[in-house]
Design a protein around this motif. Sequence first.
Motif, PDB file in Angstrom:
ATOM      1  N   CYS A 111     -40.533 -17.343 -32.855  1.00  0.00           N
ATOM      2  CA  CYS A 111     -41.829 -17.502 -33.802  1.00  0.00           C
ATOM      3  C   CYS A 111     -42.964 -18.246 -32.867  1.00  0.00           C
ATOM      4  O   CYS A 111     -43.338 -19.142 -32.887  1.00  0.00           O
ATOM      5  CB  CYS A 111     -41.440 -18.516 -34.860  1.00  0.00           C
ATOM      6  SG  CYS A 111     -40.107 -18.195 -35.777  1.00  0.00           S
ATOM      7  N   CYS A 112     -43.393 -17.143 -31.803  1.00  0.00           N
ATOM      8  CA  CYS A 112     -44.107 -17.849 -30.581  1.00  0.00           C
ATOM      9  C   CYS A 112     -45.528 -17.785 -31.192  1.00  0.00           C
ATOM     10  O   CYS A 112     -46.541 -18.645 -30.442  1.00  0.00           O
ATOM     11  CB  CYS A 112     -43.904 -17.248 -29.476  1.00  0.00           C
ATOM     12  SG  CYS A 112     -44.830 -15.494 -29.493  1.00  0.00           S
ATOM     13  N   GLY A 113     -45.974 -17.140 -32.101  1.00  0.00           N
ATOM     14  CA  GLY A 113     -47.290 -17.383 -32.638  1.00  0.00           C
ATOM     15  C   GLY A 113     -48.008 -16.542 -31.690  1.00  0.00           C
ATOM     16  O   GLY A 113     -47.813 -15.701 -31.126  1.00  0.00           O
ATOM     17  N   ILE A 114     -49.332 -17.181 -31.328  1.00  0.00           N
ATOM     18  CA  ILE A 114     -50.264 -16.452 -30.280  1.00  0.00           C
ATOM     19  C   ILE A 114     -49.840 -17.274 -29.088  1.00  0.00           C
ATOM     20  O   ILE A 114     -50.700 -17.022 -28.034  1.00  0.00           O
ATOM     21  CB  ILE A 114     -51.654 -17.247 -30.729  1.00  0.00           C
ATOM     22  CG1 ILE A 114     -51.859 -18.575 -30.687  1.00  0.00           C
ATOM     23  CG2 ILE A 114     -52.469 -16.471 -31.933  1.00  0.00           C
ATOM     24  CD1 ILE A 114     -53.303 -19.036 -30.487  1.00  0.00           C
ATOM     25  N   GLY A 115     -49.111 -17.975 -28.961  1.00  0.00           N
ATOM     26  CA  GLY A 115     -48.457 -18.307 -27.521  1.00  0.00           C
ATOM     27  C   GLY A 115     -48.699 -19.795 -27.203  1.00  0.00           C
ATOM     28  O   GLY A 115     -48.557 -19.991 -25.782  1.00  0.00           O
TER      29      GLY A 115
END
Length: 406
Positions: A111-115
């Motif tokens: 669930c890294c999202g935008i990082g």
Amino acid sequence: MNDRTPLSAQPLAQLLTPEGRALLDEVRDTDPARELAVATRLRREHPAELVSAALGQARLRQRAVAKFGAEDAGRMFFTPNGVEQSTRASVAAYRAGRLKELGVTSVADLCCGIGGDAIALARAGIRVLAVDRDPLTAAAARANAQALGLAALIEVREADVTEVDAAGYDAVFVDPARRGGRGRIFDPEAYSPPLSWAIEAARRAPLAAALKVAPGIPHEAVPGDAEAEWISDGGDVKEAVLWFGTGQVTTGSGTVPAIRATLLPGPRTLLSRGLPDPAVRPPGRYLYEPDGAVIRSHLVAEVAEQLDGGLIDPMIAYVTADEHRPTPYATAYELTDRLPFNVKKLKALLRERRVGTLTVKKRGSAVEPEELRRKVLPKPHGTASVTVFLTRVADAPTMLLGHPVR
């Protein structure tokens, strides 16, 4: 122009082209009040969709400065949800440092999202597999790794995290989605993925694991084999983290996983010692307001012991003491008055003391600070400043007046 306008993968891909990057540079400092005029002018030379995407991205980058700093935010790519839900860079860097100290060299960031966390991990020299199931979010994470020169350490994969094999990585970091169509999700089992799944994934990690959860998570929801840490940055509680593989500490209750409050910048960390609740006593000369991470982690007793203080009420997290002892874990105020709650008396006192600036804090009171401020100080009386605490003492509504200790 609205920075909440959905950004699709196609406009993001266009922003990554030379034309898109040049357009981003051109609109970087656009005043929101001038966006319509700027958009009209730019659409004469560029596709309308690209212009809208560039202006929307400029707004997101401006909002992201608070979390990522101007330099990184000015190069990164964001989605509206990504700006709101990503980890503050200072918190991510602290967590990456802890993993590094544990000997971790590779992390599966699920669930890294935008990082945001992947970036901090890579900057700590840790190899990262960053996974997100949303195509646009994964594309933004990939673009951010490239924009910040970290692509060699960050592999971004678009996939369902529950189907990813993390066996080849030293550690697991999971940041489940805690927002749904109706706003914040408070039930950990309603996270996406559920907290129970994240815990099992953490327990399978060879060296360590960290699960980011909401700071309001009930203590009873913390697994018995997990360390619980509450983190604040600049006095604001940002998150809680459940750690696995970090060892145990010895308290008065025996050897147990740690409970800690960590304050940034610093870091400064307060560990639980298993102390009983502090004694209740009348307000002394000083009142201490513990940091939110201290309160959330139930470590007020540890702070009270440092201060040789007690509570003003068994249900209120204000510590009082007769001597001033500086501590990073609480803000100290010197008290000048103790009054039963009474609006008229407070208004008269403020007028008598020529108060011009009034700070209202509350704990254990139903009164809204802004409403009280309007009633008791509709206009300044002078240059003096006062802090009033709306609280309870011996179960009675009380006003404590004072000022911060410099």
